[in-house]
Scaffold this active site. Structure first.
Site, PDB file in Angstrom:
ATOM      1  N   GLY A  15       9.684 -19.125   7.688  1.00 40.31           N
ATOM      2  CA  GLY A  15       8.242 -19.190   7.447  1.00 40.31           C
ATOM      3  C   GLY A  15       7.813 -20.514   6.848  1.00 40.31           C
ATOM      4  N   CYS A  43      17.704 -16.549   7.862  1.00 40.84           N
ATOM      5  CA  CYS A  43      17.933 -16.364   9.302  1.00 40.84           C
ATOM      6  C   CYS A  43      19.033 -17.278   9.816  1.00 40.84           C
ATOM      7  CB  CYS A  43      16.632 -16.617  10.067  1.00 40.84           C
ATOM      8  SG  CYS A  43      16.878 -16.655  11.845  1.00 40.84           S
ATOM      9  N   CYS A  48      20.291 -13.734  10.802  1.00 40.34           N
ATOM     10  CA  CYS A  48      20.228 -13.494  12.261  1.00 40.34           C
ATOM     11  C   CYS A  48      21.219 -14.324  13.066  1.00 40.34           C
ATOM     12  CB  CYS A  48      18.827 -13.825  12.783  1.00 40.34           C
ATOM     13  SG  CYS A  48      17.499 -13.384  11.684  1.00 40.34           S
ATOM     14  N   TYR A  99      17.250 -28.640  11.586  1.00 39.57           N
ATOM     15  CA  TYR A  99      16.043 -28.256  10.837  1.00 39.57           C
ATOM     16  C   TYR A  99      15.537 -29.429  10.002  1.00 39.57           C
ATOM     17  CZ  TYR A  99      15.311 -23.301  11.695  1.00 39.57           C
ATOM     18  OH  TYR A  99      14.968 -22.102  12.265  1.00 39.57           O
ATOM     19  N   GLY A 176      22.254   2.590   5.706  1.00 30.94           N
ATOM     20  CA  GLY A 176      22.057   3.083   7.077  1.00 30.94           C
ATOM     21  C   GLY A 176      20.994   2.309   7.827  1.00 30.94           C
ATOM     22  N   TYR A 178      19.290  -1.655   9.278  1.00 30.29           N
ATOM     23  CA  TYR A 178      19.661  -2.667  10.263  1.00 30.29           C
ATOM     24  C   TYR A 178      21.021  -3.296   9.920  1.00 30.29           C
ATOM     25  CZ  TYR A 178      14.825  -3.644  12.090  1.00 30.29           C
ATOM     26  OH  TYR A 178      13.596  -3.614  12.673  1.00 30.29           O
ATOM     27  N   GLU A 182      24.511  -2.724  11.919  1.00 29.15           N
ATOM     28  CA  GLU A 182      24.993  -3.854  12.722  1.00 29.15           C
ATOM     29  C   GLU A 182      26.390  -4.276  12.277  1.00 29.15           C
ATOM     30  OE1 GLU A 182      21.899  -6.806  12.367  1.00 29.15           O
ATOM     31  OE2 GLU A 182      20.771  -5.960  14.047  1.00 29.15           O
ATOM     32  N   GLU A 440      15.141  -0.720  35.576  1.00 28.16           N
ATOM     33  CA  GLU A 440      14.290  -0.134  36.620  1.00 28.16           C
ATOM     34  C   GLU A 440      13.880   1.292  36.261  1.00 28.16           C
ATOM     35  OE1 GLU A 440      16.062   0.859  40.509  1.00 28.16           O
ATOM     36  OE2 GLU A 440      17.986   0.280  39.652  1.00 28.16           O
TER      37      GLU A 440
HETATM   38  P1  NDP Z   1      16.932  -1.575   5.400  1.00 26.08           P
HETATM   39  O1  NDP Z   1      15.727  -1.346   4.587  1.00 26.08           O
HETATM   40  O2  NDP Z   1      16.846  -1.627   6.890  1.00 26.08           O
HETATM   41  O3  NDP Z   1      18.011  -0.452   5.060  1.00 26.08           O
HETATM   42  C1  NDP Z   1      18.430  -0.214   3.746  1.00 26.08           C
HETATM   43  C2  NDP Z   1      19.375   0.964   3.776  1.00 26.08           C
HETATM   44  O4  NDP Z   1      19.970   1.125   2.503  1.00 26.08           O
HETATM   45  C3  NDP Z   1      18.679   2.260   4.122  1.00 26.08           C
HETATM   46  O5  NDP Z   1      19.551   3.023   4.919  1.00 26.08           O
HETATM   47  C4  NDP Z   1      18.461   2.895   2.759  1.00 26.08           C
HETATM   48  O6  NDP Z   1      18.422   4.292   2.779  1.00 26.08           O
HETATM   49  C5  NDP Z   1      19.700   2.444   2.025  1.00 26.08           C
HETATM   50  N1  NDP Z   1      19.505   2.375   0.576  1.00 26.08           N
HETATM   51  C6  NDP Z   1      18.486   1.777  -0.090  1.00 26.08           C
HETATM   52  N2  NDP Z   1      18.667   1.893  -1.420  1.00 26.08           N
HETATM   53  C7  NDP Z   1      19.802   2.591  -1.598  1.00 26.08           C
HETATM   54  C8  NDP Z   1      20.500   3.036  -2.755  1.00 26.08           C
HETATM   55  N3  NDP Z   1      20.049   2.773  -3.978  1.00 26.08           N
HETATM   56  N4  NDP Z   1      21.643   3.703  -2.553  1.00 26.08           N
HETATM   57  C9  NDP Z   1      22.105   3.977  -1.319  1.00 26.08           C
HETATM   58  N5  NDP Z   1      21.494   3.574  -0.191  1.00 26.08           N
HETATM   59  C10 NDP Z   1      20.349   2.888  -0.335  1.00 26.08           C
HETATM   60  O7  NDP Z   1      17.587  -2.896   4.796  1.00 26.08           O
HETATM   61  P2  NDP Z   1      18.697  -3.881   5.330  1.00 26.08           P
HETATM   62  O8  NDP Z   1      19.332  -4.412   4.097  1.00 26.08           O
HETATM   63  O9  NDP Z   1      19.561  -3.253   6.360  1.00 26.08           O
HETATM   64  O10 NDP Z   1      17.838  -5.013   6.044  1.00 26.08           O
HETATM   65  C11 NDP Z   1      16.759  -5.633   5.358  1.00 26.08           C
HETATM   66  C12 NDP Z   1      15.685  -6.028   6.336  1.00 26.08           C
HETATM   67  O11 NDP Z   1      16.136  -7.146   7.075  1.00 26.08           O
HETATM   68  C13 NDP Z   1      15.374  -4.980   7.374  1.00 26.08           C
HETATM   69  O12 NDP Z   1      14.410  -4.067   6.927  1.00 26.08           O
HETATM   70  C14 NDP Z   1      14.869  -5.785   8.517  1.00 26.08           C
HETATM   71  O13 NDP Z   1      13.481  -5.962   8.362  1.00 26.08           O
HETATM   72  C15 NDP Z   1      15.604  -7.088   8.381  1.00 26.08           C
HETATM   73  N6  NDP Z   1      16.696  -7.204   9.363  1.00 26.08           N
HETATM   74  C16 NDP Z   1      16.408  -7.201  10.692  1.00 26.08           C
HETATM   75  C17 NDP Z   1      17.419  -7.304  11.631  1.00 26.08           C
HETATM   76  C18 NDP Z   1      17.086  -7.297  13.082  1.00 26.08           C
HETATM   77  O14 NDP Z   1      15.929  -7.495  13.430  1.00 26.08           O
HETATM   78  N7  NDP Z   1      18.050  -7.046  13.957  1.00 26.08           N
HETATM   79  C19 NDP Z   1      18.813  -7.405  11.236  1.00 26.08           C
HETATM   80  C20 NDP Z   1      19.010  -7.379   9.825  1.00 26.08           C
HETATM   81  C21 NDP Z   1      17.980  -7.286   8.941  1.00 26.08           C
HETATM   82  P3  NDP Z   1      17.085   5.133   3.118  1.00 26.08           P
HETATM   83  O15 NDP Z   1      16.907   5.066   4.615  1.00 26.08           O
HETATM   84  O16 NDP Z   1      17.403   6.484   2.627  1.00 26.08           O
HETATM   85  O17 NDP Z   1      15.979   4.470   2.363  1.00 26.08           O
END
Ligand code: NDP
Length: 452
Positions: A15, A43, A48, A99, A176, A178, A182, A440
């Site tokens: 950004g 990123c 990424c 960059y 659980g 992204y 991944e 398709e």
């Molecule tokens: P996310 O918000 O996607 O996932 C966080 C996960 O951690 C969820 O499953 C959440 O559970 C769990 N969690 C949160 N707090 C706790 C806790 N205290 N104890 C146990 N589990 C917990 O975050 P990520 O870190 O995976 O990614 C961050 C962001 O980066 C994403 O939201 C996305 O926007 C971006 N990103 C995008 C990608 C892409 O476009 N391919 C790839 C990687 C990142 P619950 O579901 O229960 O809240």
């Protein structure tokens, strides 16, 4: 009052770099940019880009096995992690240099240091030097969040995963979302025995339920041990690596524990609290549609504002800010119908409303097909692809599209154009199929699978 700069950007990620370049090269502004770490931000340096290269690396064992089914004599002599890691490091250095060159060519002055904001028009560099600017842009991104559990210091995050000296034999991935999903797939593809703990009922919360189920099942079929409804109680160092007592009563040993439990905005310690900038519940900087904070000369874009935390969104926000403030073109960043992909094995591509969210809003027709794609079916694999269109019954508009399968990220990008244009199901139907492809199926689903 004469300022040192028209714009001072804090943060050299997606950004900040876009805003600085457009303001300088196209807006004629005098721009300074400070970055305390490596240019390119999350990123490019620890997100990424290295992630996608690891996705590619992790795909070869399956490709080699598949090649054999196609008649090739292939032998997999193993993976040389240090060789790959060193190439990866060299590629990131190349991108970082690119960059810097782009910014410098655009006329931006780079300051390789941390800065804090001391008043609405002044920043202070780590060495004590103060610089003034008519506008300040906060683009400091986010950082991994690790819950405060005993032994948390034994875990690594996505910040450290690219620099491991050696690959573990057994890894636990916690979360659980992204990143967790991944990396569970990446590590598994690289030959690591992977266990994933997720506290909720199903991974990838927020995505279409059917799509998440299919991804989770496929991950499990490939050999990833996903334990839902399971969380870590503590991490303990032992002769068996890191022992992890969990809420399901188990206690397993791992060589590596990767925490991917969300990210938090890098908004504190910048001096903004004292100036009257507003903060939200997760510490994000509160901005209006034009990315302006409560302090008129201070703006913020990207993950530090916790709107949609995706690189292309941060880039759009940075560009819209520069257009608005330095090019006389008031522009709101458009956060509607943003497509994204999760680079699991199989991939998940998604745009618009999930079936569940759309149903809450009104009557829908759901067109969904799952099938064994030609390439892997030939090789004798059970892999299934899913294509889903969520359609508004009243006006036939396609409200959402969800794809699970190889290259779903590539496919969803194109479907997103049609959906952004307001395509109806009839527009999809009028489009002649490209044969033989997986995509398709998106234009050949005649009868709704579910209505109501
Ligand atoms: P996310 O918000 O996607 O996932 C966080 C996960 O951690 C969820 O499953 C959440 O559970 C769990 N969690 C949160 N707090 C706790 C806790 N205290 N104890 C146990 N589990 C917990 O975050 P990520 O870190 O995976 O990614 C961050 C962001 O980066 C994403 O939201 C996305 O926007 C971006 N990103 C995008 C990608 C892409 O476009 N391919 C790839 C990687 C990142 P619950 O579901 O229960 O809240």
């Amino acid at each position: 009052m004469a300022f040192d700069y028209d714009l001072f950007v804090i943060g050299g990620g997606s950004g900040g770099v876009r805003a600085a370049r457009i303001a300088s090269a196209e807006g004629g502004a005098k721009v300074g940019l400070a970055e305390e770490s490596r240019m390119g931000g999350t990123c490019v340096i620890r997100g990424c880009v290295p992630k996608k290269l690891m996705v590619f690396a992790s795909g070869y064992p399956a490709a080699m096995a598949e090649a054999q089914e196609y008649g090739w004599n292939v032998s997999n002599a193993g993976f040389d992690w240090p060789r790959f890691r060193n190439r990866l490091a060299a590629e990131l250095t190349r991108l970082e240099t690119a960059y810097r060159t782009t910014l410098t060519k655009a006329g931006v002055t780079i300051h390789d240091t941390r800065v804090v904001v001391v008043d609405p028009h002044t920043v202070e560099l780590a060495g004590g030097q103060r610089l003034t600017a008519k506008h300040i842009l906060i683009a400091t991104g986010g950082r991994p969040f690790v819950p405060d559990i005993p032994g948390a210091e034994l875990a690594v995050t996505s910040n450290e995963i690219f620099d491991l000296t050696e690959l573990p034999k057994r890894a636990l991935v916690v979360g659980g979302g992204y990143i967790a999903s991944e990396f569970a797939c990446i590590l598994h593809g690289l030959g690591v025995a992977v266990t994933q703990y997720y506290r909720g009922a199903q991974i990838l919360r927020g995505f279409d339920d059917e799509a998440r189920g299919l991804v989770a099942n496929a991950m499990q079929d490939r050999g990833i041990a996903i334990h839902c409804g399971t969380d870590v109680m503590r991490l303990e160092k032992s002769s068996d690596g890191i022992v992890v007592p969990a809420t399901d009563g188990s206690s397993r040993g791992f060589d590596l524990v990767l925490y991917a439990t969300g990210r938090r905005p890098n908004s504190t310690g910048l001096g903004l609290e004292a100036l009257g900038v507003g903060f939200g519940r997760s510490g994000q900087i509160v901005v209006d549609d034009y990315s302006q904070t409560a302090v008129p000369s201070i703006f913020a874009v990207g993950d530090v504002t916790d709107r949609i935390n995706l690189t292309p969104v941060a880039i759009r926000e940075g560009h819209a800010f520069a257009d608005t403030v330095f090019r006389g073109i008031p522009t709101r960043a458009d956060h509607n119908l943003v497509a994204s992909a999760v680079f699991t094995q199989p991939e998940l591509g998604s745009v618009g409303l999930t079936e569940e969210a759309a149903r809450e809003a009104g009557p829908i027709d759901v067109y969904v097909t799952t099938f064994r794609p030609m390439r892997t079916a030939f090789a004798g694999y059970p892999d299934r692809v899913m294509m889903k269109l969520v359609v508004d019954t009243a006006n036939r508009r396609v409200l959402g599209c969800h794809i699970v399968g190889p290259d779903a990220g590539e496919m969803i990008q194109l479907a997103a154009i049609a959906i952004k244009m307001g395509a109806t199901k009839d527009d999809f139907d009028r489009t002649v199929a490209v044969h033989p492809t997986m995509a398709e199926e998106l234009v050949t689903m005649r009868k709704p699978t579910r209505t109501g």
